[in-house]
Design an enzyme around this catalytic site. Structure first.
Site, PDB file in Angstrom:
ATOM      1  CB  CYS A 115      -0.932   0.109   1.242  1.00  0.00           C
ATOM      2  SG  CYS A 115      -1.800   1.250   1.408  1.00  0.00           S
ATOM      3  CB  CYS A 118      -3.300   2.407  -1.621  1.00  0.00           C
ATOM      4  SG  CYS A 118      -3.633   0.923  -0.864  1.00  0.00           S
ATOM      5  CE  LYS A 168      -4.780   3.989  -6.272  1.00  0.00           C
ATOM      6  NZ  LYS A 168      -5.503   2.847  -6.380  1.00  0.00           N
ATOM      7  CD  GLU A 204      -6.889   2.109  -8.897  1.00  0.00           C
ATOM      8  OE1 GLU A 204      -5.921   1.816  -8.612  1.00  0.00           O
ATOM      9  OE2 GLU A 204      -8.057   2.226  -8.315  1.00  0.00           O
ATOM     10  CD  GLU A 220     -28.606  18.210  -5.237  1.00  0.00           C
ATOM     11  OE1 GLU A 220     -29.496  18.518  -4.519  1.00  0.00           O
ATOM     12  OE2 GLU A 220     -27.866  19.237  -6.052  1.00  0.00           O
TER      13      GLU A 220
HETATM   14  P1  FAD Z   1       1.302  -6.120   2.230  1.00  0.00           P
HETATM   15  O1  FAD Z   1       0.919  -4.627   2.370  1.00  0.00           O
HETATM   16  O2  FAD Z   1       1.591  -6.310   0.760  1.00  0.00           O
HETATM   17  O3  FAD Z   1       2.692  -6.207   3.023  1.00  0.00           O
HETATM   18  C1  FAD Z   1       3.347  -7.541   2.853  1.00  0.00           C
HETATM   19  C2  FAD Z   1       4.757  -7.381   3.400  1.00  0.00           C
HETATM   20  O4  FAD Z   1       5.249  -8.405   3.801  1.00  0.00           O
HETATM   21  C3  FAD Z   1       5.677  -6.832   2.557  1.00  0.00           C
HETATM   22  O5  FAD Z   1       6.123  -5.587   2.832  1.00  0.00           O
HETATM   23  C4  FAD Z   1       6.665  -7.872   2.056  1.00  0.00           C
HETATM   24  O6  FAD Z   1       7.934  -7.120   1.897  1.00  0.00           O
HETATM   25  C5  FAD Z   1       6.718  -8.429   3.224  1.00  0.00           C
HETATM   26  N1  FAD Z   1       7.260  -9.965   3.192  1.00  0.00           N
HETATM   27  C6  FAD Z   1       6.652 -10.775   2.390  1.00  0.00           C
HETATM   28  N2  FAD Z   1       7.336 -11.998   2.532  1.00  0.00           N
HETATM   29  C7  FAD Z   1       8.091 -11.705   3.723  1.00  0.00           C
HETATM   30  C8  FAD Z   1       9.002 -12.805   4.203  1.00  0.00           C
HETATM   31  N3  FAD Z   1       9.175 -13.670   4.005  1.00  0.00           N
HETATM   32  N4  FAD Z   1       9.862 -12.045   5.428  1.00  0.00           N
HETATM   33  C9  FAD Z   1       9.935 -10.707   5.590  1.00  0.00           C
HETATM   34  N5  FAD Z   1       8.936  -9.900   5.010  1.00  0.00           N
HETATM   35  C10 FAD Z   1       8.175 -10.482   4.058  1.00  0.00           C
HETATM   36  N6  FAD Z   1      -5.951  -1.199  -1.643  1.00  0.00           N
HETATM   37  C11 FAD Z   1      -6.887  -0.458  -1.430  1.00  0.00           C
HETATM   38  O7  FAD Z   1      -7.485  -0.553  -0.457  1.00  0.00           O
HETATM   39  N7  FAD Z   1      -6.930   0.620  -2.101  1.00  0.00           N
HETATM   40  C12 FAD Z   1      -6.193   1.244  -3.041  1.00  0.00           C
HETATM   41  O8  FAD Z   1      -6.335   2.277  -3.681  1.00  0.00           O
HETATM   42  C13 FAD Z   1      -5.271  -0.013  -3.567  1.00  0.00           C
HETATM   43  N8  FAD Z   1      -4.444   0.398  -4.319  1.00  0.00           N
HETATM   44  C14 FAD Z   1      -3.616  -0.637  -4.952  1.00  0.00           C
HETATM   45  C15 FAD Z   1      -2.887  -0.400  -6.051  1.00  0.00           C
HETATM   46  C16 FAD Z   1      -1.763  -1.153  -6.388  1.00  0.00           C
HETATM   47  C17 FAD Z   1      -0.816  -0.862  -7.533  1.00  0.00           C
HETATM   48  C18 FAD Z   1      -1.649  -2.598  -5.915  1.00  0.00           C
HETATM   49  C19 FAD Z   1      -0.652  -3.453  -6.174  1.00  0.00           C
HETATM   50  C20 FAD Z   1      -2.381  -2.790  -4.666  1.00  0.00           C
HETATM   51  C21 FAD Z   1      -3.275  -1.858  -4.221  1.00  0.00           C
HETATM   52  N9  FAD Z   1      -4.337  -2.116  -3.241  1.00  0.00           N
HETATM   53  C22 FAD Z   1      -5.142  -1.164  -2.891  1.00  0.00           C
HETATM   54  C23 FAD Z   1      -4.090  -3.259  -2.253  1.00  0.00           C
HETATM   55  C24 FAD Z   1      -3.420  -3.161  -0.994  1.00  0.00           C
HETATM   56  O9  FAD Z   1      -2.056  -2.652  -1.475  1.00  0.00           O
HETATM   57  C25 FAD Z   1      -3.244  -4.483  -0.488  1.00  0.00           C
HETATM   58  O10 FAD Z   1      -4.468  -5.163  -0.240  1.00  0.00           O
HETATM   59  C26 FAD Z   1      -2.493  -4.433   1.061  1.00  0.00           C
HETATM   60  O11 FAD Z   1      -1.461  -3.688   0.943  1.00  0.00           O
HETATM   61  C27 FAD Z   1      -2.393  -5.871   1.555  1.00  0.00           C
HETATM   62  O12 FAD Z   1      -1.793  -5.845   2.997  1.00  0.00           O
HETATM   63  P2  FAD Z   1      -1.044  -6.976   3.476  1.00  0.00           P
HETATM   64  O13 FAD Z   1      -0.570  -6.355   4.889  1.00  0.00           O
HETATM   65  O14 FAD Z   1      -1.721  -8.052   3.348  1.00  0.00           O
HETATM   66  O15 FAD Z   1       0.283  -7.209   2.689  1.00  0.00           O
HETATM   67  P1  NDP Z   2      -7.697  -7.912 -10.579  1.00  0.00           P
HETATM   68  O1  NDP Z   2      -8.250  -9.415 -10.011  1.00  0.00           O
HETATM   69  O2  NDP Z   2      -8.603  -6.792 -10.461  1.00  0.00           O
HETATM   70  O3  NDP Z   2      -7.905  -8.094 -12.346  1.00  0.00           O
HETATM   71  C1  NDP Z   2      -7.042  -8.839 -13.044  1.00  0.00           C
HETATM   72  C2  NDP Z   2      -7.417  -8.759 -14.622  1.00  0.00           C
HETATM   73  O4  NDP Z   2      -6.343  -9.465 -15.369  1.00  0.00           O
HETATM   74  C3  NDP Z   2      -8.861  -9.058 -15.077  1.00  0.00           C
HETATM   75  O5  NDP Z   2      -9.230  -8.263 -15.781  1.00  0.00           O
HETATM   76  C4  NDP Z   2      -8.600 -10.551 -15.519  1.00  0.00           C
HETATM   77  O6  NDP Z   2      -9.363 -10.400 -16.688  1.00  0.00           O
HETATM   78  C5  NDP Z   2      -7.159 -10.221 -16.546  1.00  0.00           C
HETATM   79  N1  NDP Z   2      -6.660 -11.413 -16.425  1.00  0.00           N
HETATM   80  C6  NDP Z   2      -6.265 -12.479 -15.289  1.00  0.00           C
HETATM   81  N2  NDP Z   2      -5.465 -13.417 -15.855  1.00  0.00           N
HETATM   82  C7  NDP Z   2      -5.013 -13.095 -17.294  1.00  0.00           C
HETATM   83  C8  NDP Z   2      -4.367 -13.685 -18.172  1.00  0.00           C
HETATM   84  N3  NDP Z   2      -3.749 -14.738 -18.023  1.00  0.00           N
HETATM   85  N4  NDP Z   2      -4.188 -13.266 -19.459  1.00  0.00           N
HETATM   86  C9  NDP Z   2      -4.840 -11.812 -19.557  1.00  0.00           C
HETATM   87  N5  NDP Z   2      -5.625 -11.176 -18.628  1.00  0.00           N
HETATM   88  C10 NDP Z   2      -5.664 -11.738 -17.503  1.00  0.00           C
HETATM   89  O7  NDP Z   2      -6.173  -7.888 -10.343  1.00  0.00           O
HETATM   90  P2  NDP Z   2      -5.296  -6.451 -10.460  1.00  0.00           P
HETATM   91  O8  NDP Z   2      -3.941  -7.184 -10.700  1.00  0.00           O
HETATM   92  O9  NDP Z   2      -5.994  -5.527 -11.218  1.00  0.00           O
HETATM   93  O10 NDP Z   2      -5.401  -6.000  -8.837  1.00  0.00           O
HETATM   94  C11 NDP Z   2      -4.762  -7.076  -7.895  1.00  0.00           C
HETATM   95  C12 NDP Z   2      -5.928  -6.529  -6.499  1.00  0.00           C
HETATM   96  O11 NDP Z   2      -5.368  -5.579  -5.856  1.00  0.00           O
HETATM   97  C13 NDP Z   2      -7.419  -5.965  -7.235  1.00  0.00           C
HETATM   98  O12 NDP Z   2      -8.241  -7.169  -7.223  1.00  0.00           O
HETATM   99  C14 NDP Z   2      -7.690  -5.467  -5.757  1.00  0.00           C
HETATM  100  O13 NDP Z   2      -8.072  -6.168  -4.709  1.00  0.00           O
HETATM  101  C15 NDP Z   2      -6.350  -4.860  -5.337  1.00  0.00           C
HETATM  102  N6  NDP Z   2      -6.406  -3.275  -5.750  1.00  0.00           N
HETATM  103  C16 NDP Z   2      -7.267  -2.616  -5.447  1.00  0.00           C
HETATM  104  C17 NDP Z   2      -7.284  -0.962  -5.825  1.00  0.00           C
HETATM  105  C18 NDP Z   2      -8.206  -0.304  -5.174  1.00  0.00           C
HETATM  106  O14 NDP Z   2      -8.752  -0.422  -4.088  1.00  0.00           O
HETATM  107  N7  NDP Z   2      -8.291   0.732  -5.868  1.00  0.00           N
HETATM  108  C19 NDP Z   2      -6.478  -0.587  -6.762  1.00  0.00           C
HETATM  109  C20 NDP Z   2      -5.513  -1.756  -7.285  1.00  0.00           C
HETATM  110  C21 NDP Z   2      -5.490  -2.975  -6.669  1.00  0.00           C
HETATM  111  P3  NDP Z   2     -11.089 -11.213 -16.390  1.00  0.00           P
HETATM  112  O15 NDP Z   2     -11.682  -9.862 -16.106  1.00  0.00           O
HETATM  113  O16 NDP Z   2     -11.408 -11.840 -17.613  1.00  0.00           O
HETATM  114  O17 NDP Z   2     -10.862 -12.094 -15.234  1.00  0.00           O
END
Ligand code: FAD
Ligand code: NDP
Length: 460
Positions: A43, A48, A51, A185, A448
């Site tokens: 995050c 998050c 982004k 996004e 609204e």
């Molecule tokens: P993480 O936050 O991923 O933390 C896991 C940590 O464990 C990492 O720091 C990693 O380095 C560490 N780790 C892993 N394995 C080991 C190990 N063996 N030893 C030591 N450390 C280790 N969610 C939202 O709600 N709103 C958003 O707008 C949003 N935008 C996103 C945009 C992107 C591009 C992505 C990829 C995700 C987004 N998410 C968003 C999802 C959100 O980031 C995740 O759901 C959240 O961070 C999960 O938290 P977590 O604690 O499970 O894992």
């Molecule tokens: P998502 O699960 O949201 O979407 C994956 C996309 O990839 C889908 O459109 C899927 O298609 C497509 N896909 C999956 N496998 C293949 C393949 N083999 N070839 C081509 N296309 C494929 O995953 P994201 O990676 O976008 O994000 C991961 C998670 O992170 C999200 O689900 C969300 O929980 C979290 N996140 C939250 C955000 C927020 O809260 N604003 C922002 C970013 C991430 P199909 O539709 O056909 O299944």
């Protein structure tokens, strides 16, 4: 009773791990956290927060264009990718420090290094000073997830969202594969920042789990903003050429891009964790299997957040962490034990325009209830009467006719996430359509509209 080195060992200093560690330490538990990379996890570092910062940056492009309609003359604009990256990096470093202070302030012992389970009560951490073995009464796995890139010819040339924030050069031509949260996004963000964006989605719609109306509407709006969205399309091969990456789609269409981003889902970080050594079970998706109290197949080991949940969202990881700490240590003084409620989790997609949604889609509601009433409104926001933008807003209510309860609320439009958060509270409190109708609107706002929709949408 056996004495352990600590009460709780947390593997992963991301959203869920930090929250659990801090709260447990505040309740007097002896807590150790191992983090292999930067504190704050996905995050804070590559999710998050960066982004959303980049999304703000992208929205300025619209603001500059729209300003003329309101009497402004804006000179020539120039976007500097290097300056945005540097500003983001500075803020993320500040946040890393805040996380460290929060943990140390609560008395948590921090270890920088990769952690591996040795058995049900022992973790080994590879630190710069050598390996450390620590025993713990409870172990929490909060290791999050990692981008999943499917097998494709030329896979070595593609990047994932982890790389996008720090690309050395701004990608003037960006091809994005996927139709989920990240693909949509990043398509909006980089399109706003000035890239020519092609988005390739294998299905007939983007955002598969969302209301179909929302998916279709946001696709239309993203196209209006300039994203070349190709549905029912897949990538056959990616080749490196002198002028860029040549992407061949399965129908034969070819697109040249500077960067190819795969945003095709994320899978749990379980590799190299020693789950087998400890006997922790995973499902077919490699998610760690947990019970209602986040306990894995090994009674002393727990897991939460992206490594075990189906809803990969930061507030879900935080909610699970707080519920777990209450379960392990008892609730805070004078409070009831927190439970995580997976119903009515609101979510936003920071596309341009944003999506905000809570509750059931129309399709889900029709499967669940006998009689469903839909209220739908589509309009041009007041701002765009002068801005010159053709952007439109969609609002939709899904109502169970028998109980009159609003069971789904969806919006595509400016600030949808901000607007939907408040309505989510009302829906958790069981608000009916009659309650919505009796609520006075705030005028003039887009929000609204949610309390002034009187006529049901025609059936079908
Ligand atoms: P993480 O936050 O991923 O933390 C896991 C940590 O464990 C990492 O720091 C990693 O380095 C560490 N780790 C892993 N394995 C080991 C190990 N063996 N030893 C030591 N450390 C280790 N969610 C939202 O709600 N709103 C958003 O707008 C949003 N935008 C996103 C945009 C992107 C591009 C992505 C990829 C995700 C987004 N998410 C968003 C999802 C959100 O980031 C995740 O759901 C959240 O961070 C999960 O938290 P977590 O604690 O499970 O894992
Ligand atoms: P998502 O699960 O949201 O979407 C994956 C996309 O990839 C889908 O459109 C899927 O298609 C497509 N896909 C999956 N496998 C293949 C393949 N083999 N070839 C081509 N296309 C494929 O995953 P994201 O990676 O976008 O994000 C991961 C998670 O992170 C999200 O689900 C969300 O929980 C979290 N996140 C939250 C955000 C927020 O809260 N604003 C922002 C970013 C991430 P199909 O539709 O056909 O299944």
């Amino acid at each position: 009773m056996k004495d352990f080195d600590c009460d709780l060992f947390v593997i992963g200093g991301g959203s869920g791990g930090v929250r659990a560690a801090r709260m447990a330490a505040q309740r007097g538990a002896r807590v150790v956290v191992a983090e292999a990379a930067a504190l704050g996890g996905t995050c804070v570092n590559v999710g998050c927060i960066p982004k959303k910062l980049y999304s703000y940056a992208a929205h300025y492009a619209e603001a500059f264009e729209e300003a003329a309609g309101f009497g402004w003359t804006v000179g020539e604009t120039h976007f500097d990718w290097g300056r945005l990256k540097a500003a983001r990096a500075k803020e993320i470093t500040r946040l890393n420090g805040v996380y460290e202070q929060l943990l140390r302030g609560a008395g948590v012992h921090l270890l920088q290094g990769w952690a591996t389970l040795c058995d049900a009560h022992t973790v080994q951490v590879r630190t710069a000073d050598g390996d450390q073995r620590i025993t713990a009464r409870h172990i929490l796995i909060a290791t999050g997830g990692t981008p999943l890139v499917p097998a494709v010819s030329g896979r070595e040339h593609v990047v994932t969202s982890d790389h996008m924030f720090d690309l050395p050069e701004f990608p003037k031509r960006l091809l994005i594969v996927g139709g989920g949260y990240i693909a949509c996004e990043f398509a909006s963000i980089f399109n706003g920042l000035g890239a020519q964006v092609t988005q390739v989605q294998r299905a007939a719609r983007v955002l598969g789990g969302f209301d179909a109306d929302v998916s279709a509407f946001v696709a239309q709006e993203m196209r209006k903003h300039g994203v070349d969205l190709k549905l029912n399309a897949t990538v056959a091969a990616i080749e490196k050429r002198a002028d860029g990456l040549l992407v061949t789609l399965s129908g034969g269409t070819q697109v040249v891009a500077d960067t190819v981003l795969y945003a095709t889902g994320r899978y749990p970080n379980v590799e190299g964790l020693g789950l087998d050594a400890a006997g922790v079970a995973c499902d077919a998706r490699h998610s760690i299997v947990v019970d209602a109290h986040y306990r894995t197949s090994v009674p002393s080991i727990y897991a939460l957040g992206d490594v075990s949940t189906q809803k990969q969202l930061t507030p879900v990881a935080l909610g699970e962490a707080m519920a777990l700490v209450d379960h392990l240590l008892g609730p805070a003084a004078g409070k009831a034990a927190r439970q995580m409620d997976y119903a009515l989790i609101p979510t936003a997609v920071f596309t341009h325009p944003n999506i905000g949604t809570v509750g059931l889609t129309e399709e889900e509601a029709r499967r669940q209830f006998k009689d469903v009433t839909i209220y739908r409104s589509e309009f041009k926001a007041l701002r765009h009467t002068l801005s010159g933008s053709q952007e439109r807003t969609l609002m939709k209510l899904v109502v169970d006719a028998a109980s009159d309860r609003v069971v789904g609320l969806h919006m595509v439009g400016a600030d949808a996430g901000e607007i939907v958060q408040g309505f989510a509270v009302a829906m958790k409190a069981g608000a009916t359509k009659a309650v919505f109708d009796s609520t006075i609107g705030i005028h003039p706002t887009a929000a609204e509209e949610f309390v002034t929709m009187r006529e049901p949408a025609p059936a079908g």
